[in-house]
Design an enzyme around this catalytic site. Structure first.
Site, PDB file in Angstrom:
ATOM      1  N   GLY A 211       0.784  -1.236   0.000  1.00  0.00           N
ATOM      2  CA  GLY A 211       0.000   0.000   0.000  1.00  0.00           C
ATOM      3  C   GLY A 211       0.808   1.274   0.000  1.00  0.00           C
ATOM      4  O   GLY A 211       0.297   2.328   0.381  1.00  0.00           O
ATOM      5  N   GLU A 432      -0.944 -37.519   1.875  1.00  0.00           N
ATOM      6  CA  GLU A 432      -1.527 -36.320   2.478  1.00  0.00           C
ATOM      7  C   GLU A 432      -2.136 -36.624   3.846  1.00  0.00           C
ATOM      8  O   GLU A 432      -2.092 -35.778   4.748  1.00  0.00           O
ATOM      9  CB  GLU A 432      -2.586 -35.718   1.547  1.00  0.00           C
ATOM     10  N   HIS A 435       0.642 -36.360   6.407  1.00  0.00           N
ATOM     11  CA  HIS A 435       0.902 -34.971   6.819  1.00  0.00           C
ATOM     12  C   HIS A 435      -0.134 -34.507   7.841  1.00  0.00           C
ATOM     13  O   HIS A 435       0.207 -33.939   8.884  1.00  0.00           O
ATOM     14  CB  HIS A 435       0.838 -34.051   5.603  1.00  0.00           C
ATOM     15  N   ASP A 506       9.122 -32.168  -0.056  1.00  0.00           N
ATOM     16  CA  ASP A 506       9.157 -32.238   1.407  1.00  0.00           C
ATOM     17  C   ASP A 506      10.586 -32.348   1.918  1.00  0.00           C
ATOM     18  O   ASP A 506      10.949 -31.706   2.919  1.00  0.00           O
ATOM     19  CB  ASP A 506       8.346 -33.437   1.888  1.00  0.00           C
TER      20      ASP A 506
END
Length: 624
Positions: A211, A432, A435, A506
Site C-alpha cells: 500500500g 496427504e 501430513h 518435502d
C-alpha cells in the site's frame, strides 16, 4: 471563453488529411469543368447532327462538349481546336451552326485557381506540421526539444485521485506518519510555534503490494497543495545530463507552486548506492542522484517542498540519500496483521455482494502473510468464481477456492486427477493423510484447515494449515514442522512398504528447516551459540546468491551430522505417531479417495476430537 477552449477536444490529424485531400479533388473537378453524361459521340458525328439540325444546344468547357439534342438527350464529346473552326473544317452549314445555341465557358479562372491551390497545398501542410511541433515543444511533449523537462504529473483539483485516508486500512502506523505531512501543510503554525521542523523527505519502505503507492494517492486526495507524481525510472535516459536536468525542472516547478509535495515512486531505480557502476562518477544515474541530493538539502535549501518516496529495496539506496536533512523519516509499510487484514477485506468488499456465510474474520485468519494487493486479488478472484458458477452472492466456498488458487499458484487440475490410476490416487491419499494426522497430534503444529488430493499448480495434493501469527518461533515448533513435513514420506513407507518421488519437495523443505536451525538460529548443543555462513549476494539482482563460508571443514562435517540427526529424529517421531493412529490414517485416506477434498469439520469428525485451537484469540470456527 478559456474554459470552453480548454474543454474543446483537439481535431485528430487524420481529419486534417482527409479534409485537405477532399479540397484538392474538389478544386481539380471544378477546374476541369467535367460534364456528367452516360454516352460519348465522336466530333464528326456531332458535326453531322448539327448539319441536320438535330442539335438544340452545345455547351463548351475547355476541350469538352456537352451536346443536347432536340429531344432532350445529351451526349459528351471532345474537341482540339476552336469549335467554329472545327465545324467549318468538317463542312457544316453555317446556317445550321448559327441556329444552334452554342455557349462557351471561360475556364482560365478555374485553371488559375487550381494552380494556385496546388501550389499552396504543400505550404499549408508544412505550416500545419510545424505548428503542431512547436505546440508540443511549448507543452513539454516527448519531442527532441523536451528531453530535459520533467515528466512529473501535477495533480490539480480536477485530476486528484478520489482515494482518501479512509480507504487505506491495515497500515495504521504508516498512515499516522503521512497524515502529519498533510496536517503540516494545512496548519503549519501549529508546528512552527513549538519549534518543530517538518521532515523534508519521507521514505516509505515495505514489501510489494502493501500500500505504499495507495498511501501516496491518499495524500494526493487529502492534501490541499499541488502534488507532483513521477517514477524513478523517468529520470534515467541514455544521454548524460538529461536526468539531472529533469530533476532541476521538477524541483523548480515544485518551488514555484510551494508549498507542494513531490512523490517519487520506485526511487531505487535512480537512488542506488554510488560507485557500483562501470561509468564511475560520469555515470548518468549517479549524476541524476547527485542532483536529487543537492535539491533536497544543498547549499540553498530554503524551500517548502516535501519529497515522499516509495521503495521495496531500501537496502540498496545511497547512504547520503537517507541521512537527516534529506529523507529524515522512514515509514515502514509492512504486511498487515490479523486485524489489519480484516479491515482491508472490509474496504475491498465494498460494492461486492457477500453471502451470509462469509466471515471476513475467518478469511483474515486464513490469509496470514497476504499483502493488501493479495487480499484485493482474493476478493476479485472470489467474484470471478461466483460469476463463473452463475451465482449472485459471493460465498465462503468461492473465497476458499480463490485462496487455494492464489496460494497454490493455479486452478484445480481435475483432468489430471481423473487420469490418476486407483493405485496412484491411493498413494497420494495416504501421503496427504500422513501430513495431516502427524500435524494434528503434534502439540505445536497449526490446526489442519483442508486436505485434498486434487492436483493444483505443481502439487499433486496438499494439506492446508490455519497459520498462527507469531513474532518468534521456538525450537519445538520448528521440530514439529519438520516431523509434519516428513509425515507423508513416513505414511508411504508404513502402508505400502515403498517410497515414491512425491516427497521430493518435502525433503528440500525439511533440509532448509534443519540447516536454518543449525547455521542461523544456534539450536545445536554440539555446535554452540553461533551462526555459520554469512549471506552474500549481488545487490543489483535483489536476492541472496551464496553463503560466505566462515567455518572450517570440521565444522562443515558437524553441520551435516546435526542436520541428519534432526531429520532422522523427526522422521522417527512421524513414524511413531502414524503407527499409533493407523485407524485414523486409514479413515482419512478412504475419505480422500471418496471425496477428494476433506475440509476442517469433516477432518475433526474423522479424528473423533473437538476442533483444536491454540488459544482463545486464535480460535477458528468455520461458518455454517
Amino acid at each position: 471563453m478559456d474554459e470552453q477552449q480548454q474543454s474543446r477536444a483537439p481535431i485528430p490529424p487524420w481529419v486534417w488529411v482527409v479534409g485537405l485531400v477532399a479540397i484538392f479533388l474538389a478544386l481539380q473537378f471544378w477546374a476541369s469543368g467535367s460534364f456528367n453524361s452516360d454516352e460519348q459521340l465522336p466530333l464528326p458525328e456531332v458535326a453531322r447532327l448539327v448539319d441536320e439540325g438535330q442539335v438544340r444546344k452545345i455547351e463548351v468547357s475547355g476541350n469538352q462538349l456537352l451536346v443536347t439534342l432536340n429531344d432532350g438527350e445529351t451526349f459528351e464529346s471532345f474537341k482540339e481546336n476552336d469549335i467554329f473552326d472545327t465545324f467549318d473544317a468538317l463542312g457544316v452549314d453555317q446556317e445550321a451552326v448559327r441556329g444552334t445555341d452554342i455557349s462557351i465557358q471561360d475556364v482560365s479562372l478555374r485553371n488559375t485557381l487550381f494552380s494556385v491551390g496546388i501550389s499552396l497545398l504543400p505550404i499549408l501542410i508544412l505550416i500545419w506540421i510545424f505548428t503542431r511541433g512547436f505546440r508540443q515543444i511549448q507543452s513539454g511533449g516527448n519531442s527532441i526539444f523536451g528531453f530535459g523537462r520533467s515528466k512529473a504529473k501535477n495533480l490539480n483539483e480536477g485530476d486528484r485521485p478520489t482515494v482518501t485516508f479512509d480507504d487505506v486500512a491495515g497500515v495504521d502506523e504508516a498512515k499516522e506518519e503521512v497524515e502529519e505531512i498533510v496536517q503540516f501543510l494545512r496548519e503549519p503554525e501549529r508546528f512552527v510555534q513549538v519549534g518543530a521542523r517538518i521532515p523534508k523527505g519521507v521514505l516509505m519502505v515495505g514489501p510489494p503490494g502493501t500500500g505504499k503507492t495507495l498511501l501516496a494517492r491518499a495524500i494526493a486526495g487529502e492534501a490541499g497543495v499541488p502534488f507532483f507524481h513521477i517514477s524513478g525510472s523517468e529520470f534515467v535516459e541514455m544521454f548524460v545530463g538529461v536526468g539531472a536536468s529533469r530533476v532541476r525542472d521538477l524541483f523548480n516547478k515544485a518551488k514555484e507552486n510551494a508549498p507542494a509535495i513531490v512523490f517519487v515512486d520506485e526511487i531505487d531505480a535512480v537512488g542506488r548506492q554510488r560507485g557500483a557502476g562501470l561509468g564511475g562518477g560520469h555515470d548518468e544515474r549517479e549524476q541524476t542522484l547527485n542532483q536529487i541530493l543537492t535539491e533536497m538539502d544543498g547549499f540553498s535549501n530554503e524551500t517548502n517542498v516535501i519529497v515522499i518516496a516509495a521503495t521495496n529495496r531500501a537496502d540498496v539506496l545511497d547512504p547520503a540519500l537517507l541521512r537527516p536533512g534529506r529523507f529524515d523519516r522512514k515509514v515502514i509499510v509492512d504486511l498487515p496483521d490479523l486485524r489489519g487484514r480484516e479491515k482491508i477485506l472490509k474496504v475491498h468488499a465494498r460494492g461486492k455482494p457477500l453471502s451470509k456465510d462469509v466471515n471476513l474474520n475467518d478469511v483474515a485468519r486464513l490469509t496470514a502473510g497476504f499483502s493488501g494487493a493479495d487480499l484485493e486479488n482474493l476478493l476479485n478472484e472470489s467474484a470471478i468464481f461466483t460469476a463463473r458458477r452463475g451465482g449472485n452472492l459471493i460465498s465462503m466456498t468461492d473465497m476458499q477456492d480463490a485462496f487455494d488458487r492464489i496460494a497454490m499458484g493455479g486452478p484445480e487440475r481435475k483432468s489430471r486427477a481423473q487420469a490418476m490410476s486407483e493405485e496412484e490416487k491411493e498413494i497420494v491419499a495416504y501421503h496427504e493423510a500422513g501430513h495431516a494426522v502427524v500435524g494434528h497430534f503434534l502439540p505445536y503444529m497449526m490446526p489442519v484447515q483442508k486436505v485434498t488430493i486434487i492436483p493444483r499448480g505443481r502439487a499433486g495434493g496438499y494439506t492446508l494449515y490455519l497459520p498462527d501469527e507469531k513474532m518468534v518461533t521456538s525450537v519445538q515448533e520448528i521440530e514439529d514442522m519438520v516431523a509434519t513435513t516428513l509425515g507423508g514420506r513416513a505414511a508411504e513407507e508404513i502402508f505400502f512398504g515403498l517410497v515414491s518421488t512425491g516427497a521430493s519437495g518435502d525433503l528440500q523443505q525439511v533440509t532448509r528447516y534443519a540447516r536454518a536451525m543449525i547455521m542461523q538460529y544456534g539450536m545445536s548443543e554440539e555446535l554452540g551459540l553461533r551462526s555459520y555462513g554469512e549471506q552474500s549476494g549481488n545487490i543489483f539482482l535483489g536476492r541472496t546468491m551464496t553463503y560466505d563460508r566462515d567455518y572450517s571443514e570440521e565444522a562443515a562435517r558437524k553441520i551435516d551430522e546435526e542436520i541428519r540427526k534432526i531429520v532422522d529424529r523427526n522422521y522417527q517421531r512421524a513414524h511413531d505417531i502414524l503407527n499409533e493412529h493407523r485407524d485414523k490414517v486409514i479413515r482419512l485416506s478412504d475419505a480422500l479417495v471418496e471425496h477428494e477434498t476433506v475440509d476442517r469439520p469433516l477432518f475433526e469428525e474423522l479424528m473423533n476430537e473437538e476442533p483444536k485451537v491454540s488459544s482463545e484469540e486464535d480460535s477458528f470456527v468455520p461458518a455454517d
